[in-house]
Design a protein around this motif. Sequence first.
Motif, PDB file in Angstrom:
ATOM      1  N   PRO A 244      -2.368  -8.685  22.087  1.00 37.56           N
ATOM      2  CA  PRO A 244      -2.679  -8.368  20.680  1.00 37.56           C
ATOM      3  C   PRO A 244      -4.157  -8.155  20.407  1.00 37.56           C
ATOM      4  CG  PRO A 244      -1.143 -10.218  20.853  1.00 37.56           C
ATOM      5  CD  PRO A 244      -1.659  -9.956  22.226  1.00 37.56           C
ATOM      6  N   ALA A 245      -5.006  -8.767  21.232  1.00 38.10           N
ATOM      7  CA  ALA A 245      -6.444  -8.625  20.991  1.00 38.10           C
ATOM      8  C   ALA A 245      -6.909  -7.188  21.172  1.00 38.10           C
ATOM      9  CB  ALA A 245      -7.217  -9.552  21.921  1.00 38.10           C
ATOM     10  N   GLY A 246      -6.152  -6.420  21.956  1.00 44.02           N
ATOM     11  CA  GLY A 246      -6.557  -5.039  22.199  1.00 44.02           C
ATOM     12  C   GLY A 246      -5.856  -4.027  21.313  1.00 44.02           C
ATOM     13  N   ASP A 247      -5.045  -4.499  20.365  1.00 41.81           N
ATOM     14  CA  ASP A 247      -4.330  -3.580  19.477  1.00 41.81           C
ATOM     15  C   ASP A 247      -5.292  -2.785  18.598  1.00 41.81           C
ATOM     16  OD1 ASP A 247      -2.041  -4.552  20.531  1.00 41.81           O
ATOM     17  OD2 ASP A 247      -1.410  -5.695  18.765  1.00 41.81           O
ATOM     18  N   ILE A 248      -4.905  -1.535  18.314  1.00 42.50           N
ATOM     19  CA  ILE A 248      -5.670  -0.677  17.399  1.00 42.50           C
ATOM     20  C   ILE A 248      -4.869  -0.557  16.110  1.00 42.50           C
ATOM     21  CG2 ILE A 248      -6.674   1.608  17.034  1.00 42.50           C
ATOM     22  CD1 ILE A 248      -6.766   1.912  20.093  1.00 42.50           C
ATOM     23  N   PRO A 249      -5.374  -1.096  15.016  1.00 41.47           N
ATOM     24  CA  PRO A 249      -4.583  -1.077  13.774  1.00 41.47           C
ATOM     25  C   PRO A 249      -4.415   0.340  13.235  1.00 41.47           C
ATOM     26  CG  PRO A 249      -6.809  -1.869  13.338  1.00 41.47           C
ATOM     27  CD  PRO A 249      -6.684  -1.740  14.827  1.00 41.47           C
ATOM     28  N   ALA A 250      -3.223   0.599  12.681  1.00 43.90           N
ATOM     29  CA  ALA A 250      -2.962   1.893  12.049  1.00 43.90           C
ATOM     30  C   ALA A 250      -3.566   1.922  10.647  1.00 43.90           C
ATOM     31  CB  ALA A 250      -1.455   2.133  11.973  1.00 43.90           C
ATOM     32  N   THR A 251      -3.918   3.111  10.188  1.00 42.90           N
ATOM     33  CA  THR A 251      -4.461   3.289   8.841  1.00 42.90           C
ATOM     34  C   THR A 251      -3.401   3.931   7.956  1.00 42.90           C
ATOM     35  OG1 THR A 251      -6.685   3.606   9.752  1.00 42.90           O
ATOM     36  CG2 THR A 251      -6.307   4.324   7.480  1.00 42.90           C
ATOM     37  N   ALA A 252      -3.065   3.241   6.885  1.00 43.34           N
ATOM     38  CA  ALA A 252      -2.009   3.731   5.990  1.00 43.34           C
ATOM     39  C   ALA A 252      -2.414   5.051   5.347  1.00 43.34           C
ATOM     40  CB  ALA A 252      -1.705   2.695   4.916  1.00 43.34           C
ATOM     41  N   GLY A 253      -1.407   5.843   4.977  1.00 47.49           N
ATOM     42  CA  GLY A 253      -1.663   7.103   4.291  1.00 47.49           C
ATOM     43  C   GLY A 253      -2.203   6.881   2.893  1.00 47.49           C
ATOM     44  N   LYS A 254      -2.710   7.926   2.310  1.00 44.90           N
ATOM     45  CA  LYS A 254      -3.319   7.830   0.981  1.00 44.90           C
ATOM     46  C   LYS A 254      -2.250   7.657  -0.104  1.00 44.90           C
ATOM     47  CE  LYS A 254      -7.370  10.649   2.113  1.00 44.90           C
ATOM     48  NZ  LYS A 254      -8.135  11.880   1.783  1.00 44.90           N
ATOM     49  N   GLU A 255      -2.632   6.927  -1.123  1.00 48.70           N
ATOM     50  CA  GLU A 255      -1.742   6.744  -2.267  1.00 48.70           C
ATOM     51  C   GLU A 255      -1.847   7.955  -3.195  1.00 48.70           C
ATOM     52  OE1 GLU A 255      -1.699   2.905  -4.655  1.00 48.70           O
ATOM     53  OE2 GLU A 255      -2.642   4.291  -6.083  1.00 48.70           O
ATOM     54  N   ILE A 256      -0.695   8.463  -3.600  1.00 46.30           N
ATOM     55  CA  ILE A 256      -0.660   9.596  -4.528  1.00 46.30           C
ATOM     56  C   ILE A 256      -0.035   9.136  -5.832  1.00 46.30           C
ATOM     57  CG2 ILE A 256       0.363  11.860  -4.983  1.00 46.30           C
ATOM     58  CD1 ILE A 256       0.040  12.547  -2.104  1.00 46.30           C
ATOM     59  N   ARG A 257      -0.762   9.340  -6.908  1.00 52.57           N
ATOM     60  CA  ARG A 257      -0.274   8.960  -8.239  1.00 52.57           C
ATOM     61  C   ARG A 257       0.035  10.236  -9.020  1.00 52.57           C
ATOM     62  NH1 ARG A 257      -1.603   3.880 -11.800  1.00 52.57           N
ATOM     63  NH2 ARG A 257      -1.855   3.061  -9.694  1.00 52.57           N
ATOM     64  N   LEU A 258       1.251  10.303  -9.545  1.00 50.40           N
ATOM     65  CA  LEU A 258       1.684  11.463 -10.303  1.00 50.40           C
ATOM     66  C   LEU A 258       1.509  11.220 -11.796  1.00 50.40           C
ATOM     67  CD1 LEU A 258       4.985  12.302  -8.374  1.00 50.40           C
ATOM     68  CD2 LEU A 258       2.654  13.064  -7.888  1.00 50.40           C
ATOM     69  N   THR A 259       1.606  12.291 -12.573  1.00 53.85           N
ATOM     70  CA  THR A 259       1.507  12.172 -14.031  1.00 53.85           C
ATOM     71  C   THR A 259       2.849  11.820 -14.655  1.00 53.85           C
ATOM     72  OG1 THR A 259       1.959  14.526 -14.322  1.00 53.85           O
ATOM     73  CG2 THR A 259      -0.351  13.878 -14.082  1.00 53.85           C
ATOM     74  N   LEU A 260       3.927  11.826 -13.867  1.00 53.29           N
ATOM     75  CA  LEU A 260       5.265  11.564 -14.382  1.00 53.29           C
ATOM     76  C   LEU A 260       5.390  10.125 -14.880  1.00 53.29           C
ATOM     77  CD1 LEU A 260       7.398  13.311 -11.618  1.00 53.29           C
ATOM     78  CD2 LEU A 260       6.693  14.252 -13.821  1.00 53.29           C
TER      79      LEU A 260
END
Length: 657
Positions: A244-260
């Motif tokens: 686990p010490a060598g794991d590379i963390p993933a980066t979550a996708g961007k949040e999209i906010r709609l006008t709905l």
Amino acid sequence: MSEPSIFFFEVNERQGVFHRRAFLLGGLTGGGLLALGGRLAQLQLVEAQRYQKLSAGNQFNYRLVPPPRGLILDRNGVSLASNRPNFRLIINKDKGLDAEAVIDNLAKLAPIDAARRARVLKELDRAPRKAPVVVMEDLSWEEFSRVNIRAPELSSVTADMGEVRVYPFGGAFAHVIGYVAKASDRDLKAAEGDSTQDQVLLHNPGFRIGKQGVEKAFDTALRGRAGATKTEVDAQGRVVRLDPAGDIPATAGKEIRLTLDADIQNRALEVMGEESGAIVMVDCRNGDLLCMASAPSFDANQLVKGLSGPEYRALAEYERKPLLDKTMTGVYPPGSTFKPTVALAALSAGVNPSERVVCTGGWYFGGRTWHCHKKGGHGSQNMHDAIKNSCDVYFYQMALRIGPDPIHTTATAMGFGQTFDLGIPGQRKGLVGSRDWKKKAFKKDPTWHPGDSVPYGIGQGYINVNALQLAVMCARLANGKRALNPRLVKSIGGIDQPHGDAVADLPIPAEHLAIVRDGMAAVANDPTGGAYKQSQLGLADVLMAGKTGTAQVRQYSQTGSRSNQGIPWRLKDHNLFIAFAPYDNPRYAMSVLVEHGGLFGSSAAAPRAREVMRVALLKDPEIRARIEQPTALPSFEPEENEAAEAPTPTEGDLPQG
């Protein structure tokens, strides 16, 4: 016997040959040693780090981890698309894998039917080496535990926890948000020019890509960046232990906010019931889209898992077309909802709004009678009355008088015949007829005939629009100043997107807009208006203005009968309604389309518009405060003499209880 004679010159020659050979061999040996030494120096000094990495690569391995997909939220932060845990059973395609035997062993621990078995074998055959293939998803905790306990006995099998996309509101946002699914062969081919990591990611069993709507249009932003888990492996590539010490963390996708707005959208789909059609709502002040509901819809969660052939055919072949987005893609004749636009065009052409036309229920022109929807007619009509009563004869004659080009110009200014930059695909421009258009479209008959103008005036003939364009037209009319553009995406990764009110002014005089708005107010609030009963909001003094519409999809009988009784659903009239509220200070504009509703717009579409409009108004803090403000009682001050003569009330005069 004589002694052998010695010749010194021969000795010297032999010694020279020996010396030359010795020098040559010595040079070659020295060169070889020098080259060997240089190579050793290069390996140990210059390339030491590279070979150290290769050595570590033989000992350790990195497995790609898909990033969490970015969230999609409504204007208030309500989740419209998120991720949930998913217990999966995976087979890794290793060298020498006996897939049949592995699946036989797994079938003892988890339910694997014949169809699933065939699918897994097919995917294993097509997958590249070391690629993981999903056997099952959404395992129960008991199934997940059984497989994990016996993991050492199951070579090339992994039971892990991933993430899967989930749409909390099912079908309410299915058309606008879309859905995600596994990458198809076409997607894999299109990604051949991408980076190696992106191509490998497409083969990952937990990875999904956007297939429609917002999910597809903003797929890159929503994907994020992949991570990796570090594992120690043996010579055969089998996992020995995790690091686990060598794991590379993933980066979550961007949040999209709609006008709905989730509440408005859900109410819109609810009031549509079993009907087919669309409801679109726009904020009149800035162009934000609050609702884009298409009915009937489909559950996007089912498409994430994948539909069977019969399930997909049932959706695709259903006559009410649940897969079609009727807010943007479906185009329809607008019927009488186009009359406000024709009225604006007539005013721009110099028609006096006080001028009257007599409607007797029909008008003879071009060798035929053009009927009005009211038998017996509306009598003498000016522009205000014609809008209020939706008099066909009035607009027949106005369209004939001014011709198609002023109508085309005004319709374009109001938002018809164009697409808007919402960020998502699927819009159709529709059709707004003109003389130039007919020249290009009809090579054999390029002339615009007077008979083409007559139905054009009531939203039939060479005119097709979608529900989004109708809502935009109504919003521009209600705004009275700006040529608003609709906006769907509010922000991406926290960065606000351009607003819909950053546009030029409408090229239409304010006094012309006021005349048309007054006519629409009469439709909804004059007791003799076409949609009076169906348009009463019941919210104190907050009133709605609107316009009904009924668009035919077949030729009526020669008697002018518009009855929809006893005919197939696909031949019934469309019902439409456009509206904005509050009338005195417009905030929200909308369009309602009931496809083949078979009734008049006031009966089928207006009541649905009223219910959705009520939700929007009641959610608005300023409007709600206005509604809840107590009504002042009328003051009454008695005259002096009356006050002096008034008797003092006794106990019996007071109201009891």
